[in-house]
Design a protein around this motif. Structure first.
Motif, PDB file in Angstrom:
ATOM      1  N   LEU A   1      24.259  -7.688  42.233  1.00  0.00           N
ATOM      2  CA  LEU A   1      24.606  -6.300  41.946  1.00  0.00           C
ATOM      3  C   LEU A   1      23.667  -5.321  42.643  1.00  0.00           C
ATOM      4  CD1 LEU A   1      25.230  -6.686  38.108  1.00  0.00           C
ATOM      5  CD2 LEU A   1      26.933  -6.716  39.940  1.00  0.00           C
ATOM      6  N   ALA A   2      22.530  -5.812  43.146  1.00  0.00           N
ATOM      7  CA  ALA A   2      21.506  -4.914  43.679  1.00  0.00           C
ATOM      8  C   ALA A   2      21.519  -4.791  45.194  1.00  0.00           C
ATOM      9  CB  ALA A   2      20.120  -5.389  43.215  1.00  0.00           C
ATOM     10  N   GLN A   3      21.812  -5.888  45.917  1.00  0.00           N
ATOM     11  CA  GLN A   3      21.700  -5.885  47.373  1.00  0.00           C
ATOM     12  C   GLN A   3      22.906  -6.591  47.989  1.00  0.00           C
ATOM     13  OE1 GLN A   3      19.404  -4.293  49.008  1.00  0.00           O
ATOM     14  NE2 GLN A   3      17.817  -3.928  47.462  1.00  0.00           N
ATOM     15  N   SER A   4      22.996  -6.513  49.317  1.00  0.00           N
ATOM     16  CA  SER A   4      24.097  -7.134  50.042  1.00  0.00           C
ATOM     17  C   SER A   4      23.794  -8.600  50.340  1.00  0.00           C
ATOM     18  CB  SER A   4      24.341  -6.394  51.358  1.00  0.00           C
ATOM     19  OG  SER A   4      23.212  -6.549  52.217  1.00  0.00           O
ATOM     20  N   PHE A   5      24.819  -9.320  50.762  1.00  0.00           N
ATOM     21  CA  PHE A   5      24.655 -10.730  51.125  1.00  0.00           C
ATOM     22  C   PHE A   5      23.669 -10.880  52.282  1.00  0.00           C
ATOM     23  CE2 PHE A   5      25.769 -14.412  53.712  1.00  0.00           C
ATOM     24  CZ  PHE A   5      25.762 -15.424  52.768  1.00  0.00           C
TER      25      PHE A   5
END
Length: 252
Positions: free
Chosen positions: A49-53
């Protein structure tokens, strides 16, 4: 993974592990568990939920893990929350919304769609040879800012513990970011502490920035009469070093 940290953690499985950070970024602990589980050949569902892949994959490569390969092989199921929420926000087709694990954000209902997605991703399938499953959520407190109540989050964690820790014999790792004057966040944090078997609390130094000490980590084993151990740490490019308070290069 970080060997010094691994040696300080409980080897017990089937537990709920709570990570919290205060005036620092506890994300390095998430990266530790992710790389450790994948290297141990465990099936992992990562709710990011906080950062991208790409952010997680870049750091994982420094730790010797390729998330793209793990995802392609079916070992890693990655839910990119930012992309899913954006898709939900601008979607004009009800059919697409019905398949989105975060669709509860639009309806205001409980988090059952997300739990169903996670359980379906980790439930054993014929032909799979992965070891016990693990769920990682980074970070669950962001759901509060999206309109989810602490009670709904606690219900969700309860079902994750029952379904993953007990039924599937796996682990649940959850990060909560603590903010000043955040009453809902504090209610959530206190309630999750009572449910967890292992608590890792990362805090910034009260004295401010120091190039040799980046923060303090308190590890509490709930199964062992709330026994706590305190370390200080320094984050390096491909590792994190841990040491007892007062033993850093800054004071030698």
């Amino acid at each position: 993974m970080f060997p010094e940290l691994q040696s300080a953690l409980s080897p017990e499985r089937r537990q709920f592990i709570l990570i919290s950070d205060w005036r620092t970024d506890g994300g390095f602990l998430i990266h530790h568990f992710l790389s450790d589980y994948l290297k141990s050949r465990r099936k992992v569902c990562f709710v990011a939920l906080a950062q991208s892949f790409s952010h997680y994959n870049l750091i994982a490569q420094k730790l010797g893990v390729n998330l793209v390969s793990a995802r392609d092989e079916g070992q890693l199921v990655f839910l990119e929350g930012l992309k899913s929420y954006t898709s939900l926000l601008f979607s004009q087709t009800p059919e697409a919304d019905s398949q989105n694990p975060l669709r509860f954000l639009r309806t205001g209902a409980d988090l059952r769609p997300l739990y169903d997605f996670i359980y379906g991703a980790l439930a054993p399938s014929a032909g799979e040879e992965w070891r016990s499953p693990a769920l990682i959520v980074d970070d669950v407190s962001l759901l509060i800012s999206l309109g989810v109540t602490p009670l709904q989050i606690l219900d969700f964690i309860h079902y994750c513990r029952a379904g993953i820790c007990h039924q599937l014999q796996g682990d649940v790792v959850c990060l909560v970011h603590r903010e000043e004057e955040d009453e809902d966040g504090e209610v959530l944090m206190r309630a999750l502490c009572h449910q967890s078997g292992l608590i890792l609390q990362a805090e910034g130094l009260t004295t401010g920035f120091c190039k040799d000490v980046h923060g303090q980590l308190t590890i509490t084993h709930q199964q062992h009469q709330d026994r706590s151990t305190i370390y200080q740490y320094k984050i390096q490019d491909k590792n994190v070093s841990f040491f007892a308070p007062g033993l850093s290069a800054a004071v030698l």
